[in-house]
Scaffold this active site. Structure first.
Site, PDB file in Angstrom:
ATOM      1  N   GLY A 132       0.867  -1.251  -0.067  1.00 37.10           N
ATOM      2  CA  GLY A 132       0.024  -0.059  -0.082  1.00 37.10           C
ATOM      3  C   GLY A 132       0.902   1.310  -0.136  1.00 37.10           C
ATOM      4  N   SER A 134       2.748   3.827   1.319  1.00 38.63           N
ATOM      5  CA  SER A 134       3.495   4.222   2.637  1.00 38.63           C
ATOM      6  C   SER A 134       4.950   4.319   2.544  1.00 38.63           C
ATOM      7  CB  SER A 134       3.064   2.573   3.520  1.00 38.63           C
ATOM      8  OG  SER A 134       3.548   1.800   2.738  1.00 38.63           O
ATOM      9  N   LYS A 186       3.748  -1.357  -9.882  1.00 39.55           N
ATOM     10  CA  LYS A 186       3.707   0.097  -9.736  1.00 39.55           C
ATOM     11  C   LYS A 186       4.967   0.960 -10.073  1.00 39.55           C
ATOM     12  CE  LYS A 186       4.850   0.307  -5.310  1.00 39.55           C
ATOM     13  NZ  LYS A 186       6.012   1.263  -4.725  1.00 39.55           N
ATOM     14  N   SER A 249       9.808   8.986  -3.378  1.00 39.63           N
ATOM     15  CA  SER A 249       9.803   7.763  -4.249  1.00 39.63           C
ATOM     16  C   SER A 249      11.208   7.666  -5.020  1.00 39.63           C
ATOM     17  CB  SER A 249       8.724   7.793  -5.059  1.00 39.63           C
ATOM     18  OG  SER A 249       8.790   6.850  -6.233  1.00 39.63           O
ATOM     19  N   ARG A 250      11.989   6.659  -4.718  1.00 37.66           N
ATOM     20  CA  ARG A 250      13.257   6.244  -5.349  1.00 37.66           C
ATOM     21  C   ARG A 250      12.970   5.885  -6.716  1.00 37.66           C
ATOM     22  NH1 ARG A 250      14.741   1.491  -1.355  1.00 37.66           N
ATOM     23  NH2 ARG A 250      12.933   1.988  -0.115  1.00 37.66           N
ATOM     24  N   ASN A 251      11.854   5.325  -6.955  1.00 32.81           N
ATOM     25  CA  ASN A 251      11.825   5.030  -8.145  1.00 32.81           C
ATOM     26  C   ASN A 251      11.615   6.389  -9.411  1.00 32.81           C
ATOM     27  OD1 ASN A 251      11.543   1.665  -8.652  1.00 32.81           O
ATOM     28  ND2 ASN A 251      10.417   2.400  -6.814  1.00 32.81           N
ATOM     29  N   VAL A 274      17.915   0.537  -3.196  1.00 30.98           N
ATOM     30  CA  VAL A 274      17.349  -0.371  -4.265  1.00 30.98           C
ATOM     31  C   VAL A 274      16.213   0.333  -4.903  1.00 30.98           C
ATOM     32  CG1 VAL A 274      16.168  -2.615  -4.796  1.00 30.98           C
ATOM     33  CG2 VAL A 274      17.869  -2.485  -3.078  1.00 30.98           C
ATOM     34  N   GLU A 276      13.559  -0.778  -7.106  1.00 32.76           N
ATOM     35  CA  GLU A 276      12.882  -1.873  -7.363  1.00 32.76           C
ATOM     36  C   GLU A 276      12.416  -1.910  -8.792  1.00 32.76           C
ATOM     37  OE1 GLU A 276      13.055  -4.535  -5.749  1.00 32.76           O
ATOM     38  OE2 GLU A 276      12.926  -4.294  -3.498  1.00 32.76           O
TER      39      GLU A 276
END
Length: 337
Positions: A132, A134, A186, A249-251, A274, A276
């Site tokens: 979720g 978070s 996502k 958000s790392r992505n 990381v 992902e």
């Protein structure tokens, strides 16, 4: 009050240890490196991964694996480390205890969901999945957050009872497949929205990627056995929104850098944690080919990440695809019959 353990002392593991301490438990926060854990114990802060968050007194930073002998063990390691971690801790776990996986991804090579990996490695334990919208930076600061736990009904309710606090609300969902795939896929779309931002595109482009990206996530998720409604929930659209838009958000951050022309290897090094979505893009693309599922955004993400495709050309290719109906699956199944 129970004795519980969190295995993995990164940002998310540290934040969830705060949640569990707030829920009234004694928490063993277990990491790998004695020097780092001693610094966390001494300063009551994980300065490397979760700076500014004070760890409550109920949290014991440690490397002692014997403290995994608890009723509840939260796994907070990267997706590529889940199998190795399970093998490492297997003999320390209490038979029948609940293991809650929090990593969002799939295993490369096997394409297994992480709960399937844990079920293979820990057949004596009850497996649940927590997912979720978070971000650790907010959860650690006790900002109101809602998540979902997926497992069999009894196990999911047990996790809900053990972990829910006034600031951390947990819903249950029996659709483990849908919850896991929503959380994993996502990240691919978040990379793409970041790339769009790095290219200088605006809100219209990002909204298009998120909306059509969700359609791709649901398409693959349903083909794998997930329930369509799960992708409209917290682990689907909820997690997609936060990962595509948040500065935490790392992505998304990695995508922005890629859109600005920075090489992938440099981006991953600069993020320092990381990302992902990179591995997830390769796995999702391979699954889409194997199952003959249309995932054009995922395909272009794969080409940009692993084949050196120009992101601007990738956007043009997406925009110039053949004409489609927005709800093509529904049209094909119902309206044309």
């Amino acid at each position: 009050m129970s004795n519980v353990a969190v295995y993995g002392a990164g940002s998310w593991g540290s934040a969830l240890s705060v949640v569990l301490a707030n829920a009234g438990h004694q928490v063993a926060l277990i990491g790998r490196h004695p020097d780092e854990m001693e610094l966390i114990r001494k300063h009551r802060e994980n300065a490397r991964y979760l700076p500014g968050v004070v760890l409550p007194p109920g949290i014991q930073p440690t490397t002692d694996l014997t403290l995994l002998n608890s009723e509840l063990v939260v796994f907070s390691v990267p997706s590529h480390s889940v199998r190795q971690a399970a093998r490492l801790v297997k003999d320390y776990l209490k038979p029948g205890c609940i293991v809650v996986n929090t990593a969002k991804g799939m295993e490369e090579g096997s394409h297994l969901r992480l709960s399937e990996v844990l079920t293979e490695e820990l057949p004596q334990n009850r497996i649940a999945v927590l997912s979720g919208p978070s971000h650790a930076e907010e959860v650690g600061r006790n900002m109101p957050t809602t998540v979902v736990v997926a497992s069999d009904v009894e196990t999911a309710k047990a996790v809900q009872d053990l972990m829910m606090t006034p600031e951390f609300r947990i819903y249950t969902n029996p659709d483990v497949i849908g919850v896991e795939l929503g959380g994993a896929l996502k990240n691919v779309i978040a990379l793409c929205t970041g790339i769009a931002e790095g290219l200088g595109f605006g809100d219209n482009t990002k909204a298009a990627l998120m909306t059509r990206g969700l359609a791709e996530i649901a398409r693959l998720g349903v083909a794998q056995g997930g329930h369509p409604l799960t992708f409209a929930g917290l682990s689907g659209v909820g997690d997609l929104i936060v990962t595509c838009t948040s500065p935490h958000s790392r992505n998304r951050r990695a995508g922005v850098a890629l859109g600005q022309g920075i090489p992938l290897d440099t981006v991953l090094k600069d993020v320092g944690m990381v990302v992902e979505g990179v591995k997830a893009a390769r796995i999702a693309y391979q699954l889409s080919i194997a199952k003959d599922i249309s995932m054009p955004i995922t395909e272009q993400a794969y080409r940009v990440l692993f084949e050196g495709a120009d992101p601007r050309i990738a956007v043009t290719d997406l925009m110039m695809r053949g004409k489609r109906h927005e709800l093509e699956e529904i049209v094909e199944l119902n309206w044309l019959n």
